[in-house]
Design a protein around this motif. Sequence first.
Motif, PDB file in Angstrom:
ATOM      1  N   ASP A 177       0.816  -1.218   0.000  1.00 13.93           N
ATOM      2  CA  ASP A 177       0.000   0.000   0.000  1.00 13.93           C
ATOM      3  C   ASP A 177       0.848   1.265   0.000  1.00 13.93           C
ATOM      4  OD1 ASP A 177       0.901   0.335   2.623  1.00 13.93           O
ATOM      5  OD2 ASP A 177      -0.928  -0.481   3.499  1.00 13.93           O
ATOM      6  N   GLY A 178       2.177   1.089   0.194  1.00 12.23           N
ATOM      7  CA  GLY A 178       3.086   2.223   0.068  1.00 12.23           C
ATOM      8  C   GLY A 178       2.900   3.301   1.101  1.00 12.23           C
ATOM      9  N   ASP A 179       2.391   2.926   2.263  1.00  9.37           N
ATOM     10  CA  ASP A 179       2.142   3.949   3.265  1.00  9.37           C
ATOM     11  C   ASP A 179       2.373   3.345   4.647  1.00  9.37           C
ATOM     12  OD1 ASP A 179       1.479   6.355   4.348  1.00  9.37           O
ATOM     13  OD2 ASP A 179      -0.685   6.047   4.241  1.00  9.37           O
ATOM     14  N   GLY A 180       2.706   4.192   5.595  1.00 10.56           N
ATOM     15  CA  GLY A 180       2.835   3.728   6.977  1.00 10.56           C
ATOM     16  C   GLY A 180       4.253   3.334   7.338  1.00 10.56           C
ATOM     17  N   ASP A 181       4.537   3.347   8.656  1.00 14.23           N
ATOM     18  CA  ASP A 181       5.864   3.015   9.139  1.00 14.23           C
ATOM     19  C   ASP A 181       6.228   1.560   8.863  1.00 14.23           C
ATOM     20  OD1 ASP A 181       6.193   5.579  10.062  1.00 14.23           O
ATOM     21  OD2 ASP A 181       5.534   5.127  12.111  1.00 14.23           O
ATOM     22  N   GLY A 182       5.226   0.693   8.846  1.00 11.27           N
ATOM     23  CA  GLY A 182       5.513  -0.718   8.594  1.00 11.27           C
ATOM     24  C   GLY A 182       6.135  -0.936   7.236  1.00 11.27           C
ATOM     25  N   ASP A 183       5.614  -0.255   6.221  1.00  4.56           N
ATOM     26  CA  ASP A 183       6.183  -0.373   4.881  1.00  4.56           C
ATOM     27  C   ASP A 183       7.608   0.166   4.846  1.00  4.56           C
ATOM     28  OD1 ASP A 183       3.856  -1.402   3.399  1.00  4.56           O
ATOM     29  OD2 ASP A 183       2.957   0.497   3.955  1.00  4.56           O
ATOM     30  N   ALA A 184       7.836   1.281   5.509  1.00  2.13           N
ATOM     31  CA  ALA A 184       9.167   1.874   5.518  1.00  2.13           C
ATOM     32  C   ALA A 184      10.170   0.942   6.196  1.00  2.13           C
ATOM     33  CB  ALA A 184       9.130   3.218   6.235  1.00  2.13           C
ATOM     34  N   LEU A 188       8.213   4.549  -4.862  1.00  5.43           N
ATOM     35  CA  LEU A 188       8.626   5.471  -3.805  1.00  5.43           C
ATOM     36  C   LEU A 188       8.762   6.860  -4.427  1.00  5.43           C
ATOM     37  CD1 LEU A 188       9.607   5.830  -0.853  1.00  5.43           C
ATOM     38  CD2 LEU A 188      11.927   5.367  -1.687  1.00  5.43           C
ATOM     39  N   THR A 189       7.853   7.775  -4.052  1.00  9.42           N
ATOM     40  CA  THR A 189       7.836   9.104  -4.669  1.00  9.42           C
ATOM     41  C   THR A 189       7.861  10.241  -3.652  1.00  9.42           C
ATOM     42  OG1 THR A 189       5.412   9.075  -4.768  1.00  9.42           O
ATOM     43  CG2 THR A 189       6.594   8.278  -6.717  1.00  9.42           C
ATOM     44  N   ASP A 190       7.593   9.945  -2.390  1.00  8.03           N
ATOM     45  CA  ASP A 190       7.582  10.997  -1.383  1.00  8.03           C
ATOM     46  C   ASP A 190       9.009  11.467  -1.102  1.00  8.03           C
ATOM     47  OD1 ASP A 190       6.137  12.452   0.943  1.00  8.03           O
ATOM     48  OD2 ASP A 190       7.846  11.446   1.887  1.00  8.03           O
ATOM     49  N   PRO A 191       9.295  12.753  -1.250  1.00  2.48           N
ATOM     50  CA  PRO A 191      10.669  13.237  -1.067  1.00  2.48           C
ATOM     51  C   PRO A 191      11.263  12.893   0.293  1.00  2.48           C
ATOM     52  CG  PRO A 191       9.342  14.910  -2.146  1.00  2.48           C
ATOM     53  CD  PRO A 191       8.394  13.828  -1.719  1.00  2.48           C
ATOM     54  N   GLY A 192      10.471  13.015   1.351  1.00  5.47           N
ATOM     55  CA  GLY A 192      10.984  12.710   2.682  1.00  5.47           C
ATOM     56  C   GLY A 192      11.371  11.251   2.823  1.00  5.47           C
ATOM     57  N   ARG A 193      10.560  10.364   2.295  1.00  2.85           N
ATOM     58  CA  ARG A 193      10.851   8.935   2.372  1.00  2.85           C
ATOM     59  C   ARG A 193      12.064   8.578   1.507  1.00  2.85           C
ATOM     60  NH1 ARG A 193       6.935   5.838   4.817  1.00  2.85           N
ATOM     61  NH2 ARG A 193       4.956   6.908   5.271  1.00  2.85           N
ATOM     62  N   ILE A 194      12.163   9.216   0.345  1.00  5.76           N
ATOM     63  CA  ILE A 194      13.323   8.975  -0.517  1.00  5.76           C
ATOM     64  C   ILE A 194      14.601   9.370   0.215  1.00  5.76           C
ATOM     65  CG2 ILE A 194      14.503   9.736  -2.616  1.00  5.76           C
ATOM     66  CD1 ILE A 194      11.724  10.014  -3.915  1.00  5.76           C
ATOM     67  N   ALA A 195      14.613  10.543   0.796  1.00  5.84           N
ATOM     68  CA  ALA A 195      15.795  11.018   1.519  1.00  5.84           C
ATOM     69  C   ALA A 195      16.133  10.088   2.675  1.00  5.84           C
ATOM     70  CB  ALA A 195      15.557  12.438   2.021  1.00  5.84           C
ATOM     71  N   HIS A 196      15.120   9.552   3.340  1.00  2.00           N
ATOM     72  CA  HIS A 196      15.346   8.636   4.469  1.00  2.00           C
ATOM     73  C   HIS A 196      16.028   7.362   3.994  1.00  2.00           C
ATOM     74  CE1 HIS A 196      14.772   6.816   8.369  1.00  2.00           C
ATOM     75  NE2 HIS A 196      14.113   5.799   7.825  1.00  2.00           N
ATOM     76  N   VAL A 197      15.573   6.804   2.871  1.00  2.00           N
ATOM     77  CA  VAL A 197      16.204   5.590   2.335  1.00  2.00           C
ATOM     78  C   VAL A 197      17.652   5.873   1.937  1.00  2.00           C
ATOM     79  CG1 VAL A 197      16.144   3.868   0.487  1.00  2.00           C
ATOM     80  CG2 VAL A 197      14.013   4.587   1.588  1.00  2.00           C
ATOM     81  N   VAL A 198      17.877   7.003   1.302  1.00  2.00           N
ATOM     82  CA  VAL A 198      19.244   7.371   0.916  1.00  2.00           C
ATOM     83  C   VAL A 198      20.159   7.402   2.144  1.00  2.00           C
ATOM     84  CG1 VAL A 198      20.685   9.262   0.052  1.00  2.00           C
ATOM     85  CG2 VAL A 198      18.590   8.639  -1.167  1.00  2.00           C
ATOM     86  N   ASP A 235      23.379   1.855   2.488  1.00  2.00           N
ATOM     87  CA  ASP A 235      24.726   2.071   1.952  1.00  2.00           C
ATOM     88  C   ASP A 235      24.836   1.473   0.559  1.00  2.00           C
ATOM     89  OD1 ASP A 235      27.414   2.664   1.669  1.00  2.00           O
ATOM     90  OD2 ASP A 235      28.062   0.840   2.714  1.00  2.00           O
ATOM     91  N   ALA A 236      24.080   2.039  -0.367  1.00  2.00           N
ATOM     92  CA  ALA A 236      24.101   1.580  -1.758  1.00  2.00           C
ATOM     93  C   ALA A 236      23.407   2.637  -2.609  1.00  2.00           C
ATOM     94  CB  ALA A 236      23.387   0.237  -1.895  1.00  2.00           C
ATOM     95  N   PRO A 237      23.769   2.752  -3.876  1.00  2.00           N
ATOM     96  CA  PRO A 237      23.090   3.699  -4.750  1.00  2.00           C
ATOM     97  C   PRO A 237      21.596   3.385  -4.832  1.00  2.00           C
ATOM     98  CG  PRO A 237      25.095   2.888  -5.787  1.00  2.00           C
ATOM     99  CD  PRO A 237      24.866   2.037  -4.578  1.00  2.00           C
ATOM    100  N   LEU A 238      20.762   4.414  -4.619  1.00  2.00           N
ATOM    101  CA  LEU A 238      19.312   4.220  -4.672  1.00  2.00           C
ATOM    102  C   LEU A 238      18.792   4.538  -6.065  1.00  2.00           C
ATOM    103  CD1 LEU A 238      16.537   3.689  -3.382  1.00  2.00           C
ATOM    104  CD2 LEU A 238      16.472   6.126  -2.764  1.00  2.00           C
ATOM    105  N   ASN A 239      18.013   3.605  -6.596  1.00  2.00           N
ATOM    106  CA  ASN A 239      17.326   3.759  -7.872  1.00  2.00           C
ATOM    107  C   ASN A 239      15.837   3.960  -7.581  1.00  2.00           C
ATOM    108  OD1 ASN A 239      16.819   1.398 -10.667  1.00  2.00           O
ATOM    109  ND2 ASN A 239      16.388   3.565 -10.537  1.00  2.00           N
ATOM    110  N   VAL A 240      15.234   4.967  -8.196  1.00  2.00           N
ATOM    111  CA  VAL A 240      13.792   5.129  -8.112  1.00  2.00           C
ATOM    112  C   VAL A 240      13.222   5.133  -9.523  1.00  2.00           C
ATOM    113  CG1 VAL A 240      13.908   6.403  -5.944  1.00  2.00           C
ATOM    114  CG2 VAL A 240      13.827   7.651  -8.122  1.00  2.00           C
TER     115      VAL A 240
END
Length: 276
Positions: free
Chosen positions: A153-160, A183-193, A197-202
Amino acid sequence: MTAETAVPAATSFAALHHRPGEPLLLPNAWDHASAAVLAARGFSAIGTTSLAVAAAVGLPDGEAATREHTLRLALTLGSEPYLLSVDAEDGFSDDPGEVAELAHQLWAVGAVGINLEDGLGPAALHAAKIAAVKAAVPGLFVNARTDTYWLGDGDGDGDAKDTLRRLDAYRQAGADGVFVPGLTDPGRIAHVVRCVDAPLNVLYSPAGPAVPQLADLGVRRVSLGSLLYRRALGAALDAVADIAAGRVPGGTTPSYDEVRALERSVSARASANSTG
């Protein structure tokens, strides 16, 4: 691509993922012509798209139905003067050894990267596939995809949390890069980055951040997936509608001779290979 050039090419492909502020924009092709015109526009690296490969032959995507079609396309594109990464769904098998054999075949025909998706299956199994591929073909760039945002569902702390758990397992197994489509939310993208420790592809989304913003967020690879293929189908429908309505179709239309030139380039290479 020869055995002598495979390793340098793979090294070059990996290096494209390590340019801070300049992510690799990877367009995805579905046949020789689409790859050739993209290369002519200056793209030094091109991926394939499993949806288009499947749709072109009337088979389902994501159901391990297009292994041979994927190999055939890789054979067609792997000797071209650009870096090729192949979308191989989940490796078309639950057997890590069979996935490793597929990876070896792709490497042998000139591919320098492979995209493997987990389909939200067991993370341990996907990690085992990645480890098997890296053991069999150390130079192949493995882009490990998790579908937590694509199929979940792409939402919620569980998914993250599940996303980070899976990406960490794939990285530990040897993945060179990680991919989180949906993954399109800027905040979530930055968190994954920050956390991986690996290049992130979206996956690029017209409704999501533009490429410059993704670069600012630390994304290292931006794939177009099936977007170009779907836009091509849309353009065909728009053109037919315009013609039926008495309008001249708009948009870019390569000439007949320009498309034939792609055929001639194939014939010329085949002739050179047979004499060289």
